[in-house]
Design an enzyme around this catalytic site. Structure first.
Site, PDB file in Angstrom:
ATOM      1  N   GLU A 154       0.833  -1.201   0.000  1.00 57.77           N
ATOM      2  CA  GLU A 154       0.000   0.000   0.000  1.00 57.77           C
ATOM      3  C   GLU A 154       0.871   1.256   0.000  1.00 57.77           C
ATOM      4  O   GLU A 154       1.852   1.338   0.728  1.00 57.77           O
ATOM      5  CB  GLU A 154      -0.906   0.023   1.249  1.00 57.77           C
ATOM      6  CG  GLU A 154      -1.900  -1.127   1.305  1.00 57.77           C
ATOM      7  CD  GLU A 154      -2.974  -1.029   0.220  1.00 57.77           C
ATOM      8  OE1 GLU A 154      -3.118   0.044  -0.395  1.00 57.77           O
ATOM      9  OE2 GLU A 154      -3.658  -2.050  -0.003  1.00 57.77           O
ATOM     10  N   ARG A 179     -17.906  -0.366   5.904  1.00 53.44           N
ATOM     11  CA  ARG A 179     -19.061  -0.896   5.164  1.00 53.44           C
ATOM     12  C   ARG A 179     -19.725  -2.015   5.971  1.00 53.44           C
ATOM     13  O   ARG A 179     -20.911  -2.246   5.870  1.00 53.44           O
ATOM     14  CB  ARG A 179     -18.565  -1.427   3.811  1.00 53.44           C
ATOM     15  CG  ARG A 179     -19.625  -1.733   2.786  1.00 53.44           C
ATOM     16  CD  ARG A 179     -18.962  -2.079   1.437  1.00 53.44           C
ATOM     17  NE  ARG A 179     -17.786  -2.935   1.575  1.00 53.44           N
ATOM     18  CZ  ARG A 179     -17.836  -4.266   1.766  1.00 53.44           C
ATOM     19  NH1 ARG A 179     -18.981  -4.895   1.845  1.00 53.44           N
ATOM     20  NH2 ARG A 179     -16.709  -4.956   1.857  1.00 53.44           N
ATOM     21  N   CYS A 226      -7.843  -2.175   8.220  1.00 55.77           N
ATOM     22  CA  CYS A 226      -6.472  -2.211   7.699  1.00 55.77           C
ATOM     23  C   CYS A 226      -5.908  -0.808   7.510  1.00 55.77           C
ATOM     24  O   CYS A 226      -4.808  -0.505   7.981  1.00 55.77           O
ATOM     25  CB  CYS A 226      -6.411  -2.994   6.388  1.00 55.77           C
ATOM     26  SG  CYS A 226      -6.556  -4.768   6.647  1.00 55.77           S
ATOM     27  N   HIS A 278      -1.421  -5.661   1.617  1.00 53.54           N
ATOM     28  CA  HIS A 278      -2.650  -6.459   1.522  1.00 53.54           C
ATOM     29  C   HIS A 278      -2.375  -7.739   0.730  1.00 53.54           C
ATOM     30  O   HIS A 278      -1.598  -7.721  -0.229  1.00 53.54           O
ATOM     31  CB  HIS A 278      -3.760  -5.662   0.821  1.00 53.54           C
ATOM     32  CG  HIS A 278      -4.707  -4.994   1.765  1.00 53.54           C
ATOM     33  ND1 HIS A 278      -4.921  -3.632   1.758  1.00 53.54           N
ATOM     34  CD2 HIS A 278      -5.527  -5.497   2.727  1.00 53.54           C
ATOM     35  CE1 HIS A 278      -5.820  -3.336   2.685  1.00 53.54           C
ATOM     36  NE2 HIS A 278      -6.208  -4.449   3.287  1.00 53.54           N
TER      37      HIS A 278
HETATM   38  N1  PCA Z   1      -8.566  -6.904   6.162  1.00 62.59           N
HETATM   39  C1  PCA Z   1      -9.461  -5.821   6.520  1.00 62.59           C
HETATM   40  C2  PCA Z   1      -9.305  -5.648   8.004  1.00 62.59           C
HETATM   41  C3  PCA Z   1      -8.618  -6.878   8.491  1.00 62.59           C
HETATM   42  C4  PCA Z   1      -8.119  -7.545   7.276  1.00 62.59           C
HETATM   43  O1  PCA Z   1      -7.405  -8.550   7.253  1.00 62.59           O
HETATM   44  C5  PCA Z   1      -9.205  -4.546   5.714  1.00 62.59           C
HETATM   45  O2  PCA Z   1      -8.740  -4.641   4.569  1.00 62.59           O
HETATM   46  O3  PCA Z   1      -9.470  -3.465   6.210  1.00 62.59           O
END
Ligand code: PCA
Length: 216
Positions: free
Chosen positions: A84, A94, A147, A170
């Site tokens: 990111e 959401r 996240c 991610h």
């Molecule tokens: N993904 C979520 C929160 C925890 C996770 O593993 C997100 O992308 O915000």
């Protein structure tokens, strides 16, 4: 006496949104206790809960005194490992988190800057993953759920620790989570990918300047 090896902190999340597994938590578990580029990896699990996740992250930073912090989370529907670029100062959920909280359009840090950049070499990481045949793309948004919340909280906390670098990655669903037609990656591939992320982040300080990488 042998010098105590330096530590890197790697966090993943507990399952959320009705799932029974979260690849990010599994990766952190797999890499906990390993040594990468001469650094001891401490893997930690964060709750998928607004507020509590940042509190746990800060507790882990205080306890482990890492030179590098990489937080990871699941991004179901993505097909690639996605470093990111930026964390933004907003919670806008959401779905409810694991404690039933669902903040809408709330700042993470009242009066804080609109955004923080990752301090990881995101392009170098993406290039190295691709070189090894692992699908990867720089992502321009970590969303507005837990996240992004943790990513912003991390970069805010690191403002007082300028030597410590940090960022957020991610990862896709595991094969057992993906519905027909949805992309996924095996756990072994993702664990190897995050080991590469840690190694590149430890070795490369100044990011490479390469075009693109951005499809979302
Ligand atoms: N993904 C979520 C929160 C925890 C996770 O593993 C997100 O992308 O915000």
């Amino acid at each position: 006496m042998a010098k105590k090896s330096k530590t890197v902190l790697l966090t993943g999340f507990e399952p959320f949104g009705g799932e029974s597994v979260n690849p990010s938590g599994e990766i952190a578990r797999q890499l906990h206790g390993t040594v990468i580029a001469g650094h001891r990896v401490v893997g930690a699990l964060l709750p998928c809960v607004f507020g509590a996740a940042i509190a746990e992250l800060k507790k882990q930073i205080r306890a482990t005194k890492p030179v590098l912090v990489i937080c990871t989370g699941q991004a179901g529907g993505r097909a690639e490992i996605t470093p990111e670029r930026v964390a933004i100062n907003v919670d806008d959920a959401r779905i409810a988190d694991n404690a039933g909280r669902q903040p809408v359009d709330r700042p993470i840090v009242r009066g804080g800057p609109a955004a923080y950049w990752s301090s990881l070499p995101i392009k170098a990481i993406t290039e190295e993953l691709r070189r090894r045949g692992i699908p990867a793309t720089v992502s321009q948004t970590a969303g507005t759920f837990v996240c992004n919340h943790v990513f912003y909280g991390l970069m805010h906390a690191l403002q007082d620790r300028k030597k410590v670098r940090g960022g957020f990655i991610h990862v896709p669903f595991l094969p057992e989570q993906a519905k027909p037609g949805q992309p996924s990656l095996p756990l072994d591939t993702m664990t190897a990918a995050i080991a590469v992320v840690l190694a590149v982040a430890l070795k490369i300080r100044r990011d490479v300047r390469v075009a693109g990488g951005a499809t979302h």
